[in-house]
Design a protein around this motif. Structure first.
Motif, mmCIF file in Angstrom:
data_model
loop_
_atom_site.group_PDB
_atom_site.id
_atom_site.type_symbol
_atom_site.label_atom_id
_atom_site.label_comp_id
_atom_site.label_asym_id
_atom_site.label_seq_id
_atom_site.Cartn_x
_atom_site.Cartn_y
_atom_site.Cartn_z
ATOM 1 N N GLY A 1 0.793 -1.353 0.174
ATOM 2 C CA GLY A 1 0.230 -0.086 0.005
ATOM 3 C C GLY A 1 0.801 1.236 -0.032
ATOM 4 N N ARG A 2 1.977 1.169 -0.274
ATOM 5 C CA ARG A 2 3.035 2.345 0.034
ATOM 6 C C ARG A 2 3.073 2.917 -1.657
ATOM 7 N N VAL A 3 3.015 4.290 -1.460
ATOM 8 C CA VAL A 3 3.064 5.051 -2.706
ATOM 9 C C VAL A 3 3.922 6.545 -2.300
ATOM 10 N N GLU A 4 4.565 7.034 -3.142
ATOM 11 C CA GLU A 4 5.153 8.267 -3.020
ATOM 12 C C GLU A 4 4.430 9.359 -3.841
ATOM 13 N N LEU A 5 4.217 10.419 -3.181
ATOM 14 C CA LEU A 5 3.662 11.683 -4.254
ATOM 15 C C LEU A 5 4.818 12.381 -4.376
ATOM 16 N N ILE A 6 5.204 12.672 -5.585
ATOM 17 C CA ILE A 6 6.484 13.454 -6.166
ATOM 18 C C ILE A 6 6.201 14.605 -6.606
ATOM 19 N N LEU A 7 6.805 15.731 -6.342
ATOM 20 C CA LEU A 7 6.794 17.115 -6.710
ATOM 21 C C LEU A 7 8.172 17.521 -7.267
ATOM 22 N N GLY A 8 8.365 18.104 -8.289
ATOM 23 C CA GLY A 8 9.623 18.596 -8.883
ATOM 24 C C GLY A 8 9.655 18.775 -10.238
ATOM 25 N N LEU A 9 10.973 18.715 -10.652
ATOM 26 C CA LEU A 9 11.370 18.998 -12.163
ATOM 27 C C LEU A 9 12.217 17.781 -12.633
ATOM 28 N N GLU A 10 12.033 17.556 -13.817
ATOM 29 C CA GLU A 10 12.961 16.434 -14.374
ATOM 30 C C GLU A 10 12.862 16.590 -15.879
ATOM 31 N N GLY A 11 14.227 16.567 -16.491
ATOM 32 C CA GLY A 11 14.540 16.551 -17.845
ATOM 33 C C GLY A 11 14.207 18.042 -18.350
ATOM 34 N N CYS A 12 14.593 18.974 -17.680
ATOM 35 C CA CYS A 12 14.264 20.374 -18.315
ATOM 36 C C CYS A 12 14.892 21.325 -17.259
ATOM 37 N N THR A 13 15.024 22.601 -17.465
ATOM 38 C CA THR A 13 15.295 23.970 -16.819
ATOM 39 C C THR A 13 14.165 24.579 -16.566
ATOM 40 N N GLY A 14 14.388 25.585 -15.439
ATOM 41 C CA GLY A 14 13.493 26.384 -15.024
ATOM 42 C C GLY A 14 13.045 26.482 -13.602
ATOM 43 N N ARG A 15 11.962 27.192 -13.395
ATOM 44 C CA ARG A 15 11.585 27.169 -11.777
ATOM 45 C C ARG A 15 9.987 26.554 -11.775
ATOM 46 N N ALA A 16 9.754 25.816 -10.607
ATOM 47 C CA ALA A 16 8.495 25.424 -10.413
ATOM 48 C C ALA A 16 8.068 25.819 -8.931
ATOM 49 N N VAL A 17 6.994 26.301 -8.645
ATOM 50 C CA VAL A 17 6.492 26.789 -7.186
ATOM 51 C C VAL A 17 5.140 26.100 -7.175
ATOM 52 N N PHE A 18 5.445 25.120 -5.907
ATOM 53 C CA PHE A 18 3.910 24.302 -5.611
ATOM 54 C C PHE A 18 3.432 25.176 -4.245
ATOM 55 N N ASP A 19 2.418 25.471 -4.430
ATOM 56 C CA ASP A 19 1.721 26.139 -3.188
ATOM 57 C C ASP A 19 1.141 25.087 -2.323
ATOM 58 N N LEU A 20 1.779 24.782 -1.475
ATOM 59 C CA LEU A 20 1.210 23.514 -0.518
ATOM 60 C C LEU A 20 -0.017 23.656 0.357
ATOM 61 N N SER A 21 -0.382 24.987 0.290
ATOM 62 C CA SER A 21 -1.422 25.209 1.104
ATOM 63 C C SER A 21 -2.506 24.604 0.519
ATOM 64 N N THR A 22 -2.362 24.583 -0.916
ATOM 65 C CA THR A 22 -3.611 23.993 -1.866
ATOM 66 C C THR A 22 -3.360 22.573 -2.302
ATOM 67 N N LEU A 23 -2.422 21.754 -1.454
ATOM 68 C CA LEU A 23 -2.146 20.576 -1.561
ATOM 69 C C LEU A 23 -3.323 19.511 -1.070
ATOM 70 N N ARG A 24 -3.892 18.663 -1.759
ATOM 71 C CA ARG A 24 -5.048 18.022 -1.295
ATOM 72 C C ARG A 24 -4.699 16.424 -1.578
ATOM 73 N N ILE A 25 -4.871 15.448 -0.737
ATOM 74 C CA ILE A 25 -4.708 14.093 -0.961
ATOM 75 C C ILE A 25 -6.110 13.565 -0.297
ATOM 76 N N GLU A 26 -6.958 12.818 -1.047
ATOM 77 C CA GLU A 26 -8.251 12.357 -0.674
ATOM 78 C C GLU A 26 -8.770 11.215 -1.252
ATOM 79 N N PRO A 27 -9.517 10.367 -0.759
ATOM 80 C CA PRO A 27 -10.310 9.311 -1.360
ATOM 81 C C PRO A 27 -11.237 9.733 -2.405
ATOM 82 N N GLU A 28 -11.443 8.928 -3.648
ATOM 83 C CA GLU A 28 -12.044 9.154 -4.727
ATOM 84 C C GLU A 28 -13.014 8.132 -5.301
ATOM 85 N N ASP A 29 -14.204 8.431 -5.176
ATOM 86 C CA ASP A 29 -15.093 7.390 -5.840
ATOM 87 C C ASP A 29 -14.958 7.256 -7.323
ATOM 88 N N TRP A 30 -14.678 6.145 -7.983
ATOM 89 C CA TRP A 30 -14.664 5.977 -9.346
ATOM 90 C C TRP A 30 -15.773 5.623 -10.032
#
Length: 612
Positions: free
Chosen positions: A204-233
């Motif tokens: 049941g182990r999963v990583e949620l990954i945030l970042g940059l890969e294979g590119c240059t530049g700047r990314a800013v993640f607003d962690l006050s908006t980060l949500r992880i929640e159950p979802e009914d499919w």
């Protein structure tokens, strides 16, 4: 300060520190950043030659610090109120931030960096959510500045899950599609469920990954908006005790393995059709009928000579494709033009039905190309647009009304194959199952007697039968496709590798410690067999194949066919006189060279099976 492995909750408020600001690459440094530098540990989380902005909490005070791990001076832009600072090689700057500073993750990769990967991972435990039958949804707001075009389509700004599938042992990296260039406050969304390919995270182990890969530049993640929640499919099981009845007994074919003579099926739910009988599955009731066998017809207009050739080979079933532009995305969106094109294919279908009826053959009517088409890889990988757009769904149901009206009651029809390879990878207003139910009900109002054919999710893969629910209808045939393992069957197709670490991909063979043989196929098909046992239904394998150049392709085909015959399933090979990669009347190599072939091992396997 380290993140624990956390359960999925409504938000990560309980996980992220109250005073955390401009956060966190990999595991943040323990204790004071200054003390960490003094202890020689400042570069522990640094894996690339670039400037990184970091945040951490020490002694109740919030710190912002930047480290230059490169070998040249570098300029870094810190959040307000600090602005730009220049750092010497291996230099570090520490700033104290106010307690109410915004919670952000800032990732920057500078031009010229030698290793253009920078990730931050949040570990999650999704086991309990998956066990409840729900999925997991993650979302965050992210801004980008001068994000370059990535090295590969799957690179760029990363908001993705990573886990190792317990069943296959494969690592999986499903991610959200995010733009390049400069953008502000973009919503990144990501779903993971127990209903996908290789979607059984080990422990049941999963990583949620945030970042940059294979590119240059700047990314800013607003962690006050980060949500992880159950979802009914919308895949909640239904009709689980339904037993499918057919107008004639014996339609299910041979006794499924494990269904002993006299076995008692689950009780029939209300709604079984009068006059229909469940298929013979063993014991009293006589011998099971001979399975129907054949091939898919070409995507072009079928000629009578095609049908005559298959008849001579011994085919008793063909699958007629209403298809065009299979790999094209966002196609078939001019609905008036789509309807005219379908009608042109139905004219050819009418000819095929006549030719087959004269030879005692059956025809599966396969709606291969759907109104609205499908999405691209970076959006929702190859999902049908009609799952989300009611215009296309209405056109889909109307298409089936027109087909049923024109051909209702034709004796040569094997069944109406509603959706070729439905593929739903995220929750949608209309699920892959619901659109088939709607079409089936519309068809039954017009043609109550011709069988309906339903396919499973994930391009009709066998594993998706684990959560497929039967329709509450009789005279329904359930179809699966067999191309697993695709690393073998599709080697060299669309640029996929033909070797693994220098070793050929052969059948039978071994791939990364996994044995590829007939028992592998048996395990892959096990959910289909279990579905058949539970619902006493007919199973039809609409497609199976292996690339012409795959070493041992004839062995793979033989193993598949032997299992289909053992289980009493009808089947059609993919495909007759279609793409050279599948055509048994041609010898084709991975480099594209192709020539007619009157005799080859793949063709002999197919003809031997058809002649039985």
């Amino acid at each position: 300060m380290k993140f624990p492995v956390v359960p999925v909750v409504a938000t990560l408020a309980a996980v992220l520190p109250v005073h955390a600001a401009t956060l966190l690459f990999h595991a943040p440094l323990d204790g004071s950043p200054v003390a960490a530098v003094a202890a020689g540990r400042a570069e522990l989380p640094c894996s690339t030659d670039l400037v990184k902005v970091r945040g951490g909490e020490w002694g109740g005070t919030n710190y912002l610090y930047a480290v230059n791990t490169g070998d040249a001076p570098a300029e870094v832009v810190l959040p307000e109120p600090y602005g730009k600072v220049t750092l010497a090689p291996n230099g570090l700057v520490v700033k104290t931030q106010p307690a109410d500073a915004p919670r952000r993750l800032v990732v920057e990769i500078l031009p010229g960096a030698t290793n253009r990967v920078e990730h931050h991972a949040i570990p999650l435990d999704v086991g309990e959510i998956f066990a409840s039958g729900k999925g997991v949804r993650a979302s965050v707001r992210v801004s980008g500045e001068n994000v370059s075009e990535p090295d590969h389509p799957w690179n760029g700004v990363k908001f993705m899950f990573h886990y190792r599938d317990a069943s296959s042992g494969n690592d999986r990296w499903p991610g959200a599609a995010l733009p390049t260039g400069t953008f502000t406050n973009q919503l990144a969304e990501l779903s993971l469920s127990p209903y996908g390919l290789d979607s059984n995270p080990a422990d049941g182990r999963v990583e949620l990954i945030l970042g940059l890969e294979g590119c240059t530049g700047r990314a800013v993640f607003d962690l006050s908006t980060l949500r992880i929640e159950p979802e009914d499919w919308g895949f909640a099981p239904t009709n689980q005790n339904w037993i499918v009845h057919y107008p004639e007994a014996g339609g299910a074919g041979a006794t499924p393995a494990g269904m002993e003579a006299g076995a008692t099926p689950p009780a029939q739910e209300a709604g079984g059709s009068g006059g229909c009988k469940p298929p013979v599955v063993g014991g009293a009731g006589g011998a099971a009928p001979r399975p129907l066998r054949g091939t898919m017809l070409p995507g072009r207009a079928t000629r009578e000579e095609d049908i005559e050739t298959l008849h001579r080979w011994g085919a008793t079933l063909v699958r007629f494709q209403i298809t065009r532009n299979w790999w094209k995305v966002d196609d078939n969106q001019d609905l008036a033009e789509y309807a005219r094109w379908v009608d042109s294919r139905l004219d050819n279908l009418e000819q095929v039905l006549g030719w087959c009826a004269a030879r005692g053959m059956k025809v599966c009517i396969d709606l291969h190309a759907l109104p609205g088409g499908k999405s691209g890889f970076r959006e929702r990988p190859y999902e049908m647009h009609m799952f989300r757009d009611e215009r296309y769904l209405a056109a889909f149901v109307d298409t089936w009304r027109r087909i049923a009206t024109r051909f209702r009651g034709h004796p040569a029809i094997y069944g109406y194959d509603l959706v070729n390879e439905p593929n739903q990878r995220s929750p949608a207003p209309f699920s892959y199952w619901e659109v088939q139910r709607l079409a089936a009900e519309a068809v039954r109002e017009i043609d109550p007697d011709t069988p309906i054919i339903v396919e499973s999710n994930l391009a009709d893969r066998a594993c998706a039968f684990r959560y497929l629910s039967p329709l509450a209808m009789d005279n329904v045939i359930y179809q699966c496709h067999m191309y697993q393992p695709t690393e073998y069957t599709h080697q060299g197709v669309n640029g996929s590798p033909v070797q693994d670490a220098g070793n050929p991909l052969s059948w039978p063979g071994t791939y990364r410690g996994q044995v590829w043989d007939k028992e592998f196929i048996r395990r892959e098909l096990a959910p289909v067999l279990e579905f058949q046992r539970r619902h006493r239904c007919k199973i039809y394998v609409g497609e199976f194949s292996a690339a012409a150049w795959a070493p041992g392709a004839e062995n793979y085909l033989r193993d598949c066919i032997e299992l289909f015959e053992e289980y009493g399933w009808d089947w059609t090979y993919h495909a007759f006189r279609e793409a050279p990669v599948w055509d048994v009347e041609r010898e084709t190599s991975a480099d594209g060279a192709s020539a007619p072939s009157a005799d080859n091992p793949r063709k002999r396997v197919l003809l031997d099976a058809l002649a039985k």
